[in-house]
Motif scaffolding. Structure first.
Motif, mmCIF file in Angstrom:
data_model
loop_
_atom_site.group_PDB
_atom_site.id
_atom_site.type_symbol
_atom_site.label_atom_id
_atom_site.label_comp_id
_atom_site.label_asym_id
_atom_site.label_seq_id
_atom_site.Cartn_x
_atom_site.Cartn_y
_atom_site.Cartn_z
ATOM 1 N N TRP A 1 -1.481 11.636 -9.745
ATOM 2 C CA TRP A 1 -2.067 10.408 -9.217
ATOM 3 C C TRP A 1 -1.013 9.631 -8.453
ATOM 4 N N GLN A 2 -1.479 8.640 -7.704
ATOM 5 C CA GLN A 2 -0.593 7.830 -6.859
ATOM 6 C C GLN A 2 0.293 6.934 -7.712
ATOM 7 N N LYS A 3 1.624 7.010 -7.475
ATOM 8 C CA LYS A 3 2.566 6.161 -8.238
ATOM 9 C C LYS A 3 3.498 5.458 -7.261
ATOM 10 N N VAL B 1 0.322 23.676 1.403
ATOM 11 C CA VAL B 1 -0.751 22.827 0.876
ATOM 12 C C VAL B 1 -0.107 21.580 0.279
ATOM 13 N N THR B 2 -0.647 20.403 0.577
ATOM 14 C CA THR B 2 -0.206 19.205 -0.152
ATOM 15 C C THR B 2 -1.421 18.555 -0.789
ATOM 16 N N SER B 3 -1.250 18.152 -2.012
ATOM 17 C CA SER B 3 -2.341 17.522 -2.752
ATOM 18 C C SER B 3 -1.750 16.904 -4.016
ATOM 19 N N LEU B 4 -2.464 15.987 -4.601
ATOM 20 C CA LEU B 4 -2.024 15.444 -5.890
ATOM 21 C C LEU B 4 -2.317 16.439 -7.016
ATOM 22 N N GLY C 1 11.082 8.747 -7.326
ATOM 23 C CA GLY C 1 10.877 10.202 -7.353
ATOM 24 C C GLY C 1 9.533 10.601 -6.762
ATOM 25 N N HIS C 2 8.540 9.784 -6.983
ATOM 26 C CA HIS C 2 7.194 10.050 -6.467
ATOM 27 C C HIS C 2 7.137 9.832 -4.950
ATOM 28 N N ASP C 3 7.677 8.726 -4.507
ATOM 29 C CA ASP C 3 7.639 8.434 -3.070
ATOM 30 C C ASP C 3 8.479 9.434 -2.281
ATOM 31 N N ILE D 1 -4.591 17.693 1.538
ATOM 32 C CA ILE D 1 -5.820 17.467 0.767
ATOM 33 C C ILE D 1 -5.763 16.122 0.053
ATOM 34 N N ARG D 2 -6.667 15.256 0.452
ATOM 35 C CA ARG D 2 -6.724 13.913 -0.143
ATOM 36 C C ARG D 2 -8.197 13.590 -0.300
ATOM 37 N N THR D 3 -8.651 13.516 -1.562
ATOM 38 C CA THR D 3 -10.090 13.351 -1.784
ATOM 39 C C THR D 3 -10.444 11.961 -2.297
ATOM 40 N N ALA E 1 8.538 13.702 1.608
ATOM 41 C CA ALA E 1 8.874 15.107 1.884
ATOM 42 C C ALA E 1 7.617 15.886 2.274
ATOM 43 N N ASP E 2 6.512 15.636 1.576
ATOM 44 C CA ASP E 2 5.257 16.335 1.902
ATOM 45 C C ASP E 2 4.810 16.011 3.329
ATOM 46 N N ILE E 3 4.886 14.740 3.694
ATOM 47 C CA ILE E 3 4.470 14.350 5.049
ATOM 48 C C ILE E 3 5.359 15.053 6.075
ATOM 49 N N TRP F 1 -9.996 10.043 6.725
ATOM 50 C CA TRP F 1 -9.722 8.747 6.095
ATOM 51 C C TRP F 1 -8.304 8.596 5.566
ATOM 52 N N SER F 2 -7.492 9.608 5.619
ATOM 53 C CA SER F 2 -6.200 9.522 4.951
ATOM 54 C C SER F 2 -5.070 9.203 5.927
ATOM 55 N N THR F 3 -4.373 8.095 5.680
ATOM 56 C CA THR F 3 -3.233 7.744 6.529
ATOM 57 C C THR F 3 -2.050 8.685 6.257
ATOM 58 N N PHE F 4 -2.047 9.319 5.087
ATOM 59 C CA PHE F 4 -1.036 10.317 4.738
ATOM 60 C C PHE F 4 -1.121 11.473 5.751
ATOM 61 N N GLY F 5 -2.345 11.930 5.989
ATOM 62 C CA GLY F 5 -2.570 12.996 6.972
ATOM 63 C C GLY F 5 -2.298 12.526 8.393
ATOM 64 N N SER G 1 0.805 -1.230 0.000
ATOM 65 C CA SER G 1 0.000 0.000 0.000
ATOM 66 C C SER G 1 0.840 1.283 0.000
ATOM 67 N N GLY G 2 0.164 2.442 0.067
ATOM 68 C CA GLY G 2 0.836 3.745 -0.056
ATOM 69 C C GLY G 2 1.726 4.075 1.135
ATOM 70 N N LEU G 3 2.428 5.192 1.036
ATOM 71 C CA LEU G 3 3.428 5.531 2.051
ATOM 72 C C LEU G 3 2.808 5.766 3.435
ATOM 73 N N GLY G 4 1.680 6.468 3.471
ATOM 74 C CA GLY G 4 1.027 6.703 4.764
ATOM 75 C C GLY G 4 0.671 5.381 5.425
ATOM 76 N N ASN G 5 0.087 4.483 4.655
ATOM 77 C CA ASN G 5 -0.234 3.146 5.172
ATOM 78 C C ASN G 5 1.018 2.441 5.663
ATOM 79 N N ARG G 6 2.109 2.607 4.953
ATOM 80 C CA ARG G 6 3.353 1.929 5.352
ATOM 81 C C ARG G 6 3.863 2.446 6.685
HETATM 82 P P1 GDP Z 1 -3.960 7.389 2.005
HETATM 83 O O1 GDP Z 1 -4.352 6.606 0.784
HETATM 84 O O2 GDP Z 1 -4.422 8.810 1.963
HETATM 85 O O3 GDP Z 1 -4.360 6.693 3.274
HETATM 86 O O4 GDP Z 1 -2.357 7.532 2.036
HETATM 87 P P2 GDP Z 1 -1.184 6.647 1.442
HETATM 88 O O5 GDP Z 1 0.055 7.452 1.669
HETATM 89 O O6 GDP Z 1 -1.175 5.282 2.014
HETATM 90 O O7 GDP Z 1 -1.455 6.505 -0.119
HETATM 91 C C1 GDP Z 1 -1.620 7.624 -0.937
HETATM 92 C C2 GDP Z 1 -0.424 7.829 -1.867
HETATM 93 O O8 GDP Z 1 -0.812 8.748 -2.906
HETATM 94 C C3 GDP Z 1 0.766 8.493 -1.193
HETATM 95 O O9 GDP Z 1 1.643 7.594 -0.581
HETATM 96 C C4 GDP Z 1 1.392 9.232 -2.353
HETATM 97 O O10 GDP Z 1 2.083 8.325 -3.168
HETATM 98 C C5 GDP Z 1 0.180 9.742 -3.102
HETATM 99 N N1 GDP Z 1 -0.314 11.007 -2.517
HETATM 100 C C6 GDP Z 1 -1.535 11.239 -1.978
HETATM 101 N N2 GDP Z 1 -1.620 12.516 -1.535
HETATM 102 C C7 GDP Z 1 -0.434 13.098 -1.790
HETATM 103 C C8 GDP Z 1 0.101 14.418 -1.552
HETATM 104 O O11 GDP Z 1 -0.538 15.318 -1.003
HETATM 105 N N3 GDP Z 1 1.391 14.634 -1.934
HETATM 106 C C9 GDP Z 1 2.137 13.663 -2.549
HETATM 107 N N4 GDP Z 1 3.387 13.970 -2.892
HETATM 108 N N5 GDP Z 1 1.665 12.420 -2.792
HETATM 109 C C10 GDP Z 1 0.398 12.140 -2.410
#
Ligand code: GDP
Length: 488
Positions: free
Chosen positions: A381-383, A345-348, A388-390, A288-290, A395-397, A411-415, A105-110
């Motif tokens: 979008w999530q990559k 502000v952080t957002s995709l 480079g994306h991670d 911001i994570r929608t 860095a945003d976190i 709902w966002s583990t990133f936040g 899963s994504g970085l926040g989840n990790r």
């Molecule tokens: P969650 O899905 O919001 O619980 O968070 P996760 O971190 O697990 O998965 C979302 C993934 O989408 C992140 O790890 C990033 O790869 C990407 N992402 C989502 N929001 C942002 C953002 O604000 N900034 C950046 N750089 N990437 C984001």
């Protein structure tokens, strides 16, 4: 190198602790390879009022010694135990036990699952090893001095990533019948995701833990913050209370212990920080994570209403005459505030940032404060697993975690990661269910802790359907996910 902030900037960076160990949380810096990790020496993080307990400090030092000893033996996984390798003169070695964290899963989840697995390792005298399948080693410094937290290369990525729901070693599922060879008998695969069933969830019951205790190796795949669930396991509860007198500081402390940006990520963070964020009186972070592919105008509205209702940012003068008056007053220096507010502000997407910045360019603020709005990246979008994306995600976190005030998306583990690393209870923007601005537009979180989205039904503890929050007063329903639980 050029990364070091000047001493003037350092003053403003609110360095956490003069001793650089965050009150004993981290091992002494001299224990680490010098030059191995600039972020550990220069951490920019906010000063925290949550100090680690003496018991936690001692446990971490004991853990580090154990990790150094056992990491080097991990390569023997799956090899038949042979008594001949131990010399007769040597006392039998104390057994090493392991938890392997599987990247998922994504970085926040990790970050959620790493803290959960690490706490579990501390509670069960195991050491935590990290799956090498993803870019974790490029994103983070090694957290334990003079050793590595990566799974040794003798245990292949294919093996670790190959474990799944169908694996015969799945806890409470596989056949416990004969035919187990030595390599499978010594480990269990623990599956704690959205597809877990009541068998997997026996992990949170005393009897389940007794069973797992017999296995020297556990491989865990999860996408949840399971820490609140660990408090329901009777054998851990007393220990947890001693280690964490402040229940809401679990992720805050363990996250600051484990997660140090690698030099590559640190360069990005410090350059952005120095150029855009360092000189301010207050930093307001808006995450911001929608979970939607395109930007949502109602979410912009929701943010603006939240900020206005709770006076999180200054009001902008809208009326033309008032603008002129306000500007005249400021020219005469009668009303000018020296206050500089930085909004991160952080957002995709760039949409929210562009609109918020326009608001603060469209007119002066009522009190004359200056408000600058910045966004480090907009990835579209999530990559996940593209370095480079991670890097930008991490860095945003981290940059968000330097904020004095935080608005996060429900709902966002990133936040969650950002708020808990910051040590700030955020304003949570609830997710809309109907595409309209929800009411209330935002709620203040009762604690900074992440939410466990999918708590176990705990059939071993409480009647089915009952709320786990009725058993432990410090485990309460989350503000954003109704059926979730969190520590307060
Ligand atoms: P969650 O899905 O919001 O619980 O968070 P996760 O971190 O697990 O998965 C979302 C993934 O989408 C992140 O790890 C990033 O790869 C990407 N992402 C989502 N929001 C942002 C953002 O604000 N900034 C950046 N750089 N990437 C984001």
């Amino acid at each position: 190198g050029g990364v070091l902030p000047t001493s003037h900037v350092l003053d403003e960076l609110k360095l956490s602790d003069a001793d650089n160990t965050l009150g004993g949380l981290l091992a002494d810096l001299s224990e680490f390879d010098s030059n191995s990790c600039a972020s550990r020496a220069q951490h920019l993080q906010r000063k925290t009022k949550f100090k680690p307990s003496q018991e936690l400090v001692q446990r971490l030092r004991r853990y580090e010694a154990q990790h150094r000893k056992c990491a080097s033996r991990a390569k023997d996984f799956g090899q038949p135990k042979s008594g001949s390798r131990v010399h007769d003169s040597e006392a039998p070695e104390e057994e090493c036990r392991y938890v392997v964290w599987i990247a998922y899963s994504g970085l926040g989840n990790r970050l959620m699952t790493l803290v959960s697995a690490f706490l579990y390792a501390l509670l069960t005298n195991r050491i935590l090893l990290v799956d090498r399948s993803s870019d974790m080693s490029k994103l983070f410094c090694e957290p334990i001095p003079r050793t590595s937290w990566l799974v040794p290369s003798e245990i292949t990525v294919e093996f670790v990533q190959g474990l799944n729901e169908s694996s015969p070693q799945r806890f409470r599922h596989g056949s416990s019948t004969a035919g187990d060879n030595s390599s499978t008998a010594e480990f269990s695969y623990v599956h704690l995701t959205h597809t877990s069933d009541s068998g997997d969830e026996m992990f949170f019951c005393d009897s389940g833990q007794q069973q797992l205790d017999t296995k020297p190796w556990l491989f865990i795949k999860s996408n949840s913050y399971t820490v609140p669930g660990l408090f329901f396991i009777t054998q851990f509860r007393a220990d947890l209370s001693v280690l964490f007198p402040d229940k809401e500081a679990v992720f805050h402390l363990l996250g600051r212990y484990l997660f140090h940006p690698s030099d590559a990520v640190w360069g990005w963070i410090t350059r952005f920080h120095k150029s855009y964020l360092a000189h301010h009186d207050q930093q307001v972070g808006i995450q911001i994570r929608t979970f939607d592919d395109s930007p949502l105008p109602y979410f912009l509205e929701q943010i603006q209403e939240c900020v206005e209702q709770h006076e999180l940012l200054p009001k902008v003068v809208k009326n033309v005459d008032s603008i002129r008056r306000s500007e005249e007053l400021q020219l005469q220096n009668l009303q000018a505030s020296e206050k500089d507010i930085t909004v991160l502000v952080t957002s995709l997407h760039p949409y929210y940032y562009e609109n918020l910045r326009d608001v603060y360019l469209s007119g002066p603020t009522e009190g004359g404060e200056s408000v600058s709005v910045h966004q480090p990246s907009h990835e579209g979008w999530q990559k996940t697993n593209t370095f480079g994306h991670d890097l930008k995600a991490w860095a945003d976190i981290y940059l968000l975690s330097l904020s004095d005030v935080l608005l996060t998306s429900g709902w966002s583990t990133f936040g969650y990661s950002a708020q808990a690393l910051a040590g700030v209870s955020p304003w949570i923007l609830p997710r809309s269910t109907d595409g309209q601005v929800p009411n209330p537009v935002c709620v203040k979180a009762r604690s900074m802790e992440p939410c466990f989205h999918r708590p176990p039904l705990l059939k071993c503890k409480i009647p089915e359907g009952a709320n786990p929050a009725t058993i432990l007063p410090y485990v309460q329903p989350c503000e954003d996910v109704k059926w979730g639980i969190k520590l307060i």
